[in-house]
Scaffold this active site. Structure first.
Site, PDB file in Angstrom:
ATOM      1  N   SER A  50       0.826  -1.200   0.000  1.00 38.03           N
ATOM      2  CA  SER A  50       0.000   0.000   0.000  1.00 38.03           C
ATOM      3  C   SER A  50       0.864   1.254   0.000  1.00 38.03           C
ATOM      4  O   SER A  50       1.846   1.348   0.740  1.00 38.03           O
ATOM      5  CB  SER A  50      -0.917   0.013   1.231  1.00 38.03           C
ATOM      6  OG  SER A  50      -1.516   1.277   1.393  1.00 38.03           O
ATOM      7  N   ARG A  84     -14.832  -1.982  -1.607  1.00 35.18           N
ATOM      8  CA  ARG A  84     -13.738  -2.911  -1.337  1.00 35.18           C
ATOM      9  C   ARG A  84     -13.954  -3.717  -0.067  1.00 35.18           C
ATOM     10  O   ARG A  84     -13.249  -4.698   0.189  1.00 35.18           O
ATOM     11  CB  ARG A  84     -12.419  -2.139  -1.232  1.00 35.18           C
ATOM     12  CG  ARG A  84     -11.911  -1.575  -2.553  1.00 35.18           C
ATOM     13  CD  ARG A  84     -10.578  -0.882  -2.369  1.00 35.18           C
ATOM     14  NE  ARG A  84      -9.613  -1.749  -1.689  1.00 35.18           N
ATOM     15  CZ  ARG A  84      -8.547  -1.295  -1.028  1.00 35.18           C
ATOM     16  NH1 ARG A  84      -8.335  -0.009  -0.914  1.00 35.18           N
ATOM     17  NH2 ARG A  84      -7.717  -2.141  -0.459  1.00 35.18           N
ATOM     18  N   GLN A  85     -14.909  -3.321   0.749  1.00 34.56           N
ATOM     19  CA  GLN A  85     -15.065  -3.949   2.053  1.00 34.56           C
ATOM     20  C   GLN A  85     -15.485  -5.427   2.008  1.00 34.56           C
ATOM     21  O   GLN A  85     -14.896  -6.247   2.744  1.00 34.56           O
ATOM     22  CB  GLN A  85     -16.059  -3.148   2.895  1.00 34.56           C
ATOM     23  CG  GLN A  85     -15.541  -1.797   3.333  1.00 34.56           C
ATOM     24  CD  GLN A  85     -16.539  -1.026   4.165  1.00 34.56           C
ATOM     25  OE1 GLN A  85     -17.524  -1.588   4.660  1.00 34.56           O
ATOM     26  NE2 GLN A  85     -16.315   0.273   4.330  1.00 34.56           N
ATOM     27  N   HIS A 107     -19.914   3.630   8.066  1.00 26.70           N
ATOM     28  CA  HIS A 107     -21.083   3.778   7.193  1.00 26.70           C
ATOM     29  C   HIS A 107     -21.751   2.416   7.142  1.00 26.70           C
ATOM     30  O   HIS A 107     -21.078   1.388   7.059  1.00 26.70           O
ATOM     31  CB  HIS A 107     -20.652   4.235   5.799  1.00 26.70           C
ATOM     32  CG  HIS A 107     -21.783   4.418   4.823  1.00 26.70           C
ATOM     33  ND1 HIS A 107     -23.005   4.944   5.194  1.00 26.70           N
ATOM     34  CD2 HIS A 107     -21.868   4.154   3.493  1.00 26.70           C
ATOM     35  CE1 HIS A 107     -23.793   5.003   4.124  1.00 26.70           C
ATOM     36  NE2 HIS A 107     -23.127   4.516   3.089  1.00 26.70           N
ATOM     37  N   ASP A 190     -28.181   8.835   4.832  1.00 28.20           N
ATOM     38  CA  ASP A 190     -26.906   9.274   4.265  1.00 28.20           C
ATOM     39  C   ASP A 190     -26.947   9.210   2.741  1.00 28.20           C
ATOM     40  O   ASP A 190     -26.564  10.169   2.054  1.00 28.20           O
ATOM     41  CB  ASP A 190     -25.769   8.410   4.802  1.00 28.20           C
ATOM     42  CG  ASP A 190     -24.402   8.922   4.381  1.00 28.20           C
ATOM     43  OD1 ASP A 190     -23.974   9.954   4.911  1.00 28.20           O
ATOM     44  OD2 ASP A 190     -23.768   8.293   3.517  1.00 28.20           O
ATOM     45  N   GLU A 230     -19.921  31.529  -5.819  1.00 29.09           N
ATOM     46  CA  GLU A 230     -20.463  32.178  -4.627  1.00 29.09           C
ATOM     47  C   GLU A 230     -21.168  31.211  -3.676  1.00 29.09           C
ATOM     48  O   GLU A 230     -21.535  31.593  -2.566  1.00 29.09           O
ATOM     49  CB  GLU A 230     -21.441  33.291  -5.026  1.00 29.09           C
ATOM     50  CG  GLU A 230     -20.755  34.511  -5.613  1.00 29.09           C
ATOM     51  CD  GLU A 230     -21.693  35.705  -5.756  1.00 29.09           C
ATOM     52  OE1 GLU A 230     -22.646  35.808  -4.963  1.00 29.09           O
ATOM     53  OE2 GLU A 230     -21.464  36.517  -6.668  1.00 29.09           O
ATOM     54  N   SER A 251     -28.758  40.595   0.935  1.00 34.42           N
ATOM     55  CA  SER A 251     -29.556  41.793   0.700  1.00 34.42           C
ATOM     56  C   SER A 251     -31.049  41.477   0.749  1.00 34.42           C
ATOM     57  O   SER A 251     -31.466  40.321   0.583  1.00 34.42           O
ATOM     58  CB  SER A 251     -29.226  42.386  -0.671  1.00 34.42           C
ATOM     59  OG  SER A 251     -29.705  41.532  -1.705  1.00 34.42           O
TER      60      SER A 251
END
Length: 337
Positions: A50, A84-85, A107, A190, A230, A251
């Site tokens: 990795s 990938r889990q 998650h 989620d 913005e 405004s």
């Protein structure tokens, strides 16, 4: 109102356990470093070769293979990408879990949609910080915290709840507050938030506004500034003071346009389509589509990513951001392109 757990409500049990953090990406590096700084015994689990291995070691963390990290730990946090889990869990994590261990996720996707099945003798929990990992880390270093959700999926040991909350405290989330949920609720809300508002809905709205002005003959640079650039200013105002705070700061003309024009765009027909998205999420239709896309090698996903990267709004935005980074003001007219 939902109960919010804070540091005074939660013990330090996590500091008496061995913790494995699997992955060292956005969330992984934040969890591992925050836990280390909270006094926890942390090991980072990565695949051999990795690119993150040396980076984690340079941060003073112990690094080993995923299988070894899971075998040694009492608490295992899965922070690899969703897609990938499942194979990694089946091959390298599940065989190395022991009775009474705690398996955590940030998650609930793979657990809720049965892509990962944690053994019944193992505790199962969720700790989901509500923001990106680099922000989680920055807030911790500043002595602050990021809100998080937690859930107990399985309590074989009888002590899962306290340990899950203690993990949330260890990564700094108890400073801001930790709320209880379920794997189903966290996953479905989620996904809906990402698709309908934060990513899918917002991206489509920004592009539609930009393209409407450009198609009407206005300069792309002005269209980008007005409809995209913005946005951060408005989001910051909402983050700090809610919709009311934002409306107080703009405004009267903009506020009046907010009230009168917004409902013309986001009407009941949009909410009906949002309900359709939610139904697809709740039924598992979206999950099945995403799982099959990954099994096929993500051809559609990669094509969509390529197409979006080549869009006019992205090209104009990149040019304007480069000018801003150089401290150069974009010239009038269409010359900035």
């Amino acid at each position: 109102m939902a109960r919010v757990y804070r540091e005074g409500d939660i013990g330090n049990e996590i500091t008496r356990r061995k913790v494995a953090v699997l992955g060292f990406g956005s969330q992984g590096h934040a969890h591992a470093l925050n836990l280390k700084d909270s006094g926890c015994d942390v090991t980072v689990g990565l695949y051999e070769g990795s690119g993150s291995w040396k980076r984690a070691e340079n941060e003073g963390l112990r690094v080993t293979t995923i299988a070894e990290a899971a075998r040694e730990a009492d608490v295992v946090m899965m922070l690899l990408p969703d897609e990938r889990q499942p194979p990694v869990f089946e091959r390298e994590v599940a065989p190395n879990l022991s009775e009474g261990d705690l398996m955590l996720f940030a998650h609930g996707f793979n657990v809720h949609f049965n892509q990962v099945n944690v053994p019944p003798e193992v505790d199962l929990g969720l700790v989901a910080p509500k923001g990106p990992g680099h922000v989680l880390r920055r807030l911790y270093v500043e002595g602050k915290g990021m809100p998080a959700l937690f859930a107990v999926g399985n309590d074989a040991s009888g002590g899962a709840r306290d340990l899950i909350l203690s993990y949330a405290r260890g990564i700094g989330c108890a400073k801001a507050g930790v709320l209880e949920t379920s794997f189903a609720e966290e996953t479905e809300t989620d996904l809906f938030g990402e698709q309908a508002v934060l990513c899918g809905g917002l991206s489509a709205l920004l592009k539609a506004g930009f393209e409407t002005l450009v198609d009407a003959g206005y300069q792309p640079e002005l269209a980008y500034y007005e409809c995209v650039n913005e946005l951060k200013l408005i989001v910051d105002l909402i983050y700090e003071g809610g919709l009311a705070g934002m409306r107080y700061s703009i405004s009267n003309t903009a506020e009046y346009g907010d009230y009168t024009a917004g409902p013309k765009l986001i009407d009941d027909s949009v909410k009906e389509r949002m309900r359709g998205l939610l139904t697809d999420i709740q039924s598992g239709k979206f999950a099945k589509e995403w799982v099959l896309e990954n099994q096929a090698g993500t051809p559609s996903f990669r094509a969509m990513r390529r197409r979006e990267a080549e869009s006019q709004v992205e090209k104009v935005g990149a040019e304007l951001r480069a000018l801003a980074a150089e401290g150069v003001e974009a010239p009038a007219g269409g010359d900035a392109r």
